[in-house]
Scaffold this motif. Structure first.
Motif, PDB file in Angstrom:
ATOM      1  N   VAL A 289       0.812  -1.221   0.000  1.00 25.35           N
ATOM      2  CA  VAL A 289       0.000   0.000   0.000  1.00 25.35           C
ATOM      3  C   VAL A 289       0.848   1.273   0.000  1.00 25.35           C
ATOM      4  O   VAL A 289       0.550   2.237  -0.697  1.00 25.35           O
ATOM      5  N   GLY A 290       1.938   1.246   0.779  1.00 23.89           N
ATOM      6  CA  GLY A 290       2.793   2.439   0.832  1.00 23.89           C
ATOM      7  C   GLY A 290       3.298   2.812  -0.547  1.00 23.89           C
ATOM      8  O   GLY A 290       3.283   3.986  -0.936  1.00 23.89           O
ATOM      9  N   ASP A 291       3.730   1.804  -1.293  1.00 25.67           N
ATOM     10  CA  ASP A 291       4.213   2.071  -2.641  1.00 25.67           C
ATOM     11  C   ASP A 291       3.078   2.480  -3.566  1.00 25.67           C
ATOM     12  O   ASP A 291       3.271   3.254  -4.511  1.00 25.67           O
ATOM     13  N   GLN A 292       1.884   1.952  -3.295  1.00 26.43           N
ATOM     14  CA  GLN A 292       0.729   2.366  -4.109  1.00 26.43           C
ATOM     15  C   GLN A 292       0.468   3.872  -3.960  1.00 26.43           C
ATOM     16  O   GLN A 292       0.184   4.562  -4.926  1.00 26.43           O
ATOM     17  N   ILE A 293       0.556   4.341  -2.689  1.00 22.39           N
ATOM     18  CA  ILE A 293       0.342   5.776  -2.453  1.00 22.39           C
ATOM     19  C   ILE A 293       1.416   6.571  -3.179  1.00 22.39           C
ATOM     20  O   ILE A 293       1.138   7.558  -3.861  1.00 22.39           O
ATOM     21  N   LEU A 294       2.650   6.096  -3.034  1.00 20.78           N
ATOM     22  CA  LEU A 294       3.760   6.767  -3.694  1.00 20.78           C
ATOM     23  C   LEU A 294       3.537   6.820  -5.204  1.00 20.78           C
ATOM     24  O   LEU A 294       3.733   7.849  -5.847  1.00 20.78           O
TER      25      LEU A 294
ATOM     26  N   SER B 178       0.710   6.674  -6.822  1.00 27.76           N
ATOM     27  CA  SER B 178      -0.413   7.553  -7.160  1.00 27.76           C
ATOM     28  C   SER B 178      -0.067   9.025  -7.007  1.00 27.76           C
ATOM     29  O   SER B 178      -0.514   9.863  -7.770  1.00 27.76           O
ATOM     30  N   THR B 179       0.701   9.344  -5.941  1.00 25.40           N
ATOM     31  CA  THR B 179       0.960  10.762  -5.667  1.00 25.40           C
ATOM     32  C   THR B 179       2.181  11.279  -6.402  1.00 25.40           C
ATOM     33  O   THR B 179       2.284  12.480  -6.626  1.00 25.40           O
ATOM     34  N   HIS B 180       3.130  10.435  -6.737  1.00 25.22           N
ATOM     35  CA  HIS B 180       4.348  10.911  -7.391  1.00 25.22           C
ATOM     36  C   HIS B 180       4.470  10.482  -8.851  1.00 25.22           C
ATOM     37  O   HIS B 180       4.724  11.291  -9.721  1.00 25.22           O
TER      38      HIS B 180
ATOM     39  N   PRO C  83       1.267  11.456 -11.636  1.00 29.75           N
ATOM     40  CA  PRO C  83       1.313  12.856 -12.096  1.00 29.75           C
ATOM     41  C   PRO C  83       2.591  13.184 -12.856  1.00 29.75           C
ATOM     42  O   PRO C  83       2.558  13.939 -13.828  1.00 29.75           O
TER      43      PRO C  83
ATOM     44  N   ILE D 135      12.405   4.701  -9.704  1.00 28.63           N
ATOM     45  CA  ILE D 135      11.619   4.802  -8.481  1.00 28.63           C
ATOM     46  C   ILE D 135      11.785   3.482  -7.721  1.00 28.63           C
ATOM     47  O   ILE D 135      11.634   2.403  -8.285  1.00 28.63           O
ATOM     48  N   ALA D 136      12.114   3.614  -6.438  1.00 23.58           N
ATOM     49  CA  ALA D 136      12.302   2.396  -5.641  1.00 23.58           C
ATOM     50  C   ALA D 136      10.950   1.913  -5.140  1.00 23.58           C
ATOM     51  O   ALA D 136      10.239   2.630  -4.445  1.00 23.58           O
TER      52      ALA D 136
END
Lengths: 278, 591
Positions: free
Chosen positions: B61-66, B68-70, B73, B84-85
């Protein structure tokens, strides 16, 4: 046309790298970017508004080309610090009747700012807002994430620490389909200080702005995306229910950044709302 | 180049599927449309399972947020992301560290945009970077701890541990930090100096912990009552100050009155109700440049005045009003200069033998020719000289000057020759171990017979430390010098003591002589003193004799010597010489 804004106007302008474009005499649209990016995120949306509106953009402190030295961990330990900056920008430029367009976490910064100085804003446009990312089991609130998920995000940020440290980020060898971007823009876009990104992530994803919603009386538009990991439909409904005078619009666009992935649809929804409510 | 050299479609397919890293093609939302064999093998999923699902769904999930947010876009705006790691969750549930690069081609016409993704396995690199990051975090934390410790140390140095208020150094630091209230430009700064009344009694009777509790309570009440713009500090013990900008002395004294009221509220300490009061001194800055130190000093002076005027009150320091401390210091400086620069004079008063009427000696009396106040008698400056220690050089000078004069008159002959010279010794001189050497040296310098010198010591000085006095007097007596007890009757010496001292003369205090003939009590005292002197075998001398009636009575009582305005006031040497010449050579001074 881009107006020249010199830092002589106010240190705030330099601090938040404020840029102004569009119609100098037009109604003001102020754009607040969300977590993970900077003001360039609005690039694809702006052409739909630049003929009519005066467009004011800025970078949150710690993002883009803001003054990183102004990043004060105490001040930005809550979203209040960002809201204070936003109001200072309005004050420095003497902005009135502002249409505030805010994405992601900045949608909640906008809510705080509108609660503080209601007279400053005529409309709020909240793109993919969420007042709380972590589920609140106590009162059945669904934010979409658990505390562990957020810890995972912080770990992901750590994994990218070196890649993001300034000047270390290598560029992809080719980006043949993006000729409109200059090299300079490419290298600066979404550049992030890894330490600040981590702190901002913590502040963003552990924030709970639900109590602020009821303090806002400004007319507002909520843009809810499809398949948005960060703002599931329940969250959009929650914001709509608790924000007086709000309008909820469901976009076809998927993901968390409709202004990037579907700028035309997003602009259409905003323009429809503005024309309908004036 | 021949056709056989051109890679054909099969070659490209092989390159795609057997590349040394994972290749994927997705749409803008991350839905996988194509994936190579390398990725299929590396991730452990079937191709069927992968195609149609989103790339993000393979990440924690943490990477999913990353993502989506980074990443999304950035792909949308910038067209690419690189290295991207992320982690890819393997079909077995384990996580595989990876680096992800991607580029996006916008759609055109009816064609949707496509995103081309490469995924590298980055296990080694991730391990290495994790170590580095944890080292960076540890360094940041240790730096933060060091900064925190430094901050705490500084806080301790600038604060009083008991009350948490700034101490003197902390107050200064605090004021320096606020523009307009620092040492410069303190135009409207005022200081309230607060001292608890009878705090020592609380400490003594209830113990120090009760005293501390009281101080903490006072600190809290002051901090609460002081205006926001002001600073409250504890200087020491039970001394507090409130410093801040005020519109003027009126506002500052109004606050002082309010604080007195607040501090008088009783507090409960160890089951006892304690009623405190305080005395407050107020000083308001006079203009630019008056520093904190000066303001605190003036407020302190005003606080002392509040104490003197009965405590539990405030006093405002008026800078124009004379300041006893400053006056005293200025006067001391003048006296020191006076001694060094010859502003002292010696006047001489004749001492007359009541039986013969002849002048047998003079008493040397010091005068100070003050630059602005004129000729000052000893009563104006001797106490100050005594307290400051200046009396030693002063006394030495008077003795030296008197003996110089004695030598001079001896050479001139006539009325000045053969006189006895009486010189006063102060208590401080009496305890000076150098006294005997000094007297001996002065006598030798002018070659004066020690029996022509009479040293007068007040009864009070004698009684201050009788043992030491006895020692000094004995040593002086051994030099051959005569000794007198001055101002007799004002101390509390007993006959026993008097007998112990090697003295030659008893000088009866002028206050008793004044009452002679009019006050029977005084007459009795004077008579007793004379009898006492004679009983121990010494002379009795009357001072301050002003009338012929007093002379008659004294003579009748058997008094030996007298001096006073009736004969002559103290005179400068030339005037005395004239007087002596006129009354000398057997010409009786008594009419």
């Amino acid at each position: 046309m881009v107006e020249t804004v010199t830092s002589a106007v106010s240190p705030v302008i330099r601090r938040n790298n404020v840029t102004i474009s569009g119609q100098a005499d037009g109604p003001v649209m102020l754009f607040a970017h969300g977590y993970g990016c900077d003001q360039d995120m609005w690039r694809r949306l702006l052409p739909y508004f630049s003929d009519t509106y005066r467009l004011v953009l800025f970078d949150n402190v710690g993002a883009g080309r803001s003054d990183v030295d102004a990043y004060d961990r105490d001040k930005y330990a809550s979203l209040d610090g960002y809201a204070a900056d936003l109001l200072e920008i309005c004050d420095a430029l003497e902005l009135e009747d502002v249409i505030l367009v805010a994405h992601s976490v900045s949608a909640m910064v906008a809510v705080i700012a509108a609660a503080r100085e209601p007279q400053r804003f005529s409309r709020l446009v909240l793109v993919a807002p969420s007042p709380r990312y972590i589920n609140d089991l106590a009162d059945g609130y669904v934010g979409g994430f658990s505390q562990e998920d957020i810890e995972g995000l912080l770990a992901s940020l750590d994994s990218n620490y070196f890649a993001w440290a300034e000047a270390l980020a290598p560029m992809a060898m080719g980006h043949p389909e993006a000729p409109e971007l200059s090299e300079e823009l490419r290298s600066s876009f979404c550049r992030t200080n890894p330490s600040i990104a981590r702190h901002f992530a913590r502040v963003t994803f552990l924030s709970d702005t639900r109590p602020m919603l009821e303090q806002v009386g400004t007319d507002s538009l909520i843009l809810q995306c499809s398949d948005d990991l960060l703002a599931p439909p329940e969250v959009g409904s929650y914001v709509h229910e608790h924000l007086e005078r709000s309008t909820l619009v469901q976009l076809q666009a998927t993901g968390h950044c409709p202004h990037v992935s579907a700028p035309e649809d997003t602009a259409r929804a905003i323009l429809d709302y503005l024309s309908a409510s004036t | 180049m021949t056709g056989s050299d051109e890679p054909d479609r099969a070659d490209f397919e092989a390159l795609f599927h057997q590349a040394p890293c994972g290749y994927l093609i997705t749409d803008d939302a991350g839905h996988i449309t194509a994936v190579n064999d390398t990725f299929v093998r590396w991730s452990g999923y079937t191709r069927h399972r992968l195609v149609g699902s989103t790339l993000q769904s393979l990440m924690p999930v943490g990477d999913q947020i990353l993502y989506s947010t980074h990443c999304i876009p950035q792909l949308g705006i910038n067209g690419s992301v690189s290295e991207i790691a992320v982690e890819i969750i393997h079909a077995d549930g384990g996580r595989r560290a990876a680096l992800l690069s991607a580029s996006r081609s916008p759609g055109s016409g009816g064609q949707p945009a496509i995103v081309r993704v490469i995924v590298f396995s980055a296990h080694e690199r991730r391990m290495y970077e994790k170590e580095l990051v944890s080292a960076v975090r540890a360094a940041e934390e240790s730096e933060a701890r060091r900064a925190e410790a430094e901050k705490e140390l500084q806080r301790l140095a600038l604060h009083d541990a008991l009350t948490g208020l700034p101490n003197r150094a902390g107050l200064k630091a605090k004021l320096d930090a606020v523009p307009g209230t620092g040492a410069q430009g303190s135009g409207r700064l005022a200081v309230l100096f607060i001292d608890l009344d009878h705090f020592k009694a609380v400490n003594d009777s209830l113990g120090h912990s009760a005293g501390d509790e009281l101080l903490v309570s006072v600190a809290e009440r002051l901090a609460k009552a002081a205006p926001d713009a002001s600073a409250v500090a504890r200087l020491s013990g039970d001394e507090f100050v409130v410093v801040g900008p005020f519109t003027g002395p009126g506002e500052a004294t109004a606050l002082a009155a309010e604080l007195l009221e607040i501090l008088s509220t009783p507090i409960q300490i160890e089951d006892l109700e304690i009623v405190t009061s305080a005395s407050i001194g107020v000083a308001a800055a006079q203009g630019e440049g008056e520093g904190l130190e000066e303001l605190v000093r003036r407020a302190d002076i005003a606080m002392y005045r509040a104490k003197e005027l009965g405590r539990s009150r405030w006093e405002l320091h008026e800078p124009a009003a004379s300041d006893p401390t400053v006056d005293r210091l200025r006067a001391l400086g003048e006296l020191r200069r006076g001694i060094n620069e010859g502003a002292l004079r010696v006047h001489y008063q004749p001492r007359v033998d009541l039986r013969t009427g002849r002048t047998i000696g003079v008493e040397a009396l010091v005068r100070w020719q003050h630059p602005t106040r004129g000729l000052l008698p000893p009563s104006e400056f001797i106490t100050m000289a005594e307290e400051s220690g200046l009396v030693r050089p002063l006394g030495a000078w008077v003795l030296g000057e008197t003996l110089r004069q004695a030598d001079s008159w001896r050479r001139e002959g006539r009325g000045g020759a053969g006189l006895e010279f009486a010189v006063n010794l102060s208590a401080r001189q009496l305890s000076d171990p150098e006294l005997v050497t000094m007297v001996e040296g002065a006598l030798q310098l002018r070659d004066i017979d020690p029996s022509h010198l009479l040293l007068e010591i007040t009864e009070t000085a004698l009684m201050a430390d009788p043992d030491a006095a006895l020692e000094s007097l004995t040593a002086l007596r051994n030099l051959g010098v005569n000794l007198a007890v001055d101002d007799f009757g004002t101390g509390y010496s007993s006959l026993t003591y008097l007998k112990k001292f090697p003295i030659d003369e008893l000088k009866i205090d002028r206050s008793f002589i004044n009452g002679l003939g009019s006050d029977s009590g005084d007459s009795a005292i004077v008579g007793s003193c004379i009898d006492l002197a004679h009983a121990v075998g010494i002379r009795a001398v009357a001072e301050g004799v002003e009338t012929s009636g007093q002379v008659q009575t004294l003579r009748a009582m058997g008094c030996d010597l007298a001096q006073g305005y009736h004969f002559a006031r103290p005179l400068p040497a030339p005037a005395l010489k004239e007087w002596l010449d006129a009354h000398g050579d057997g010409e009786p001074a008594i009419a």
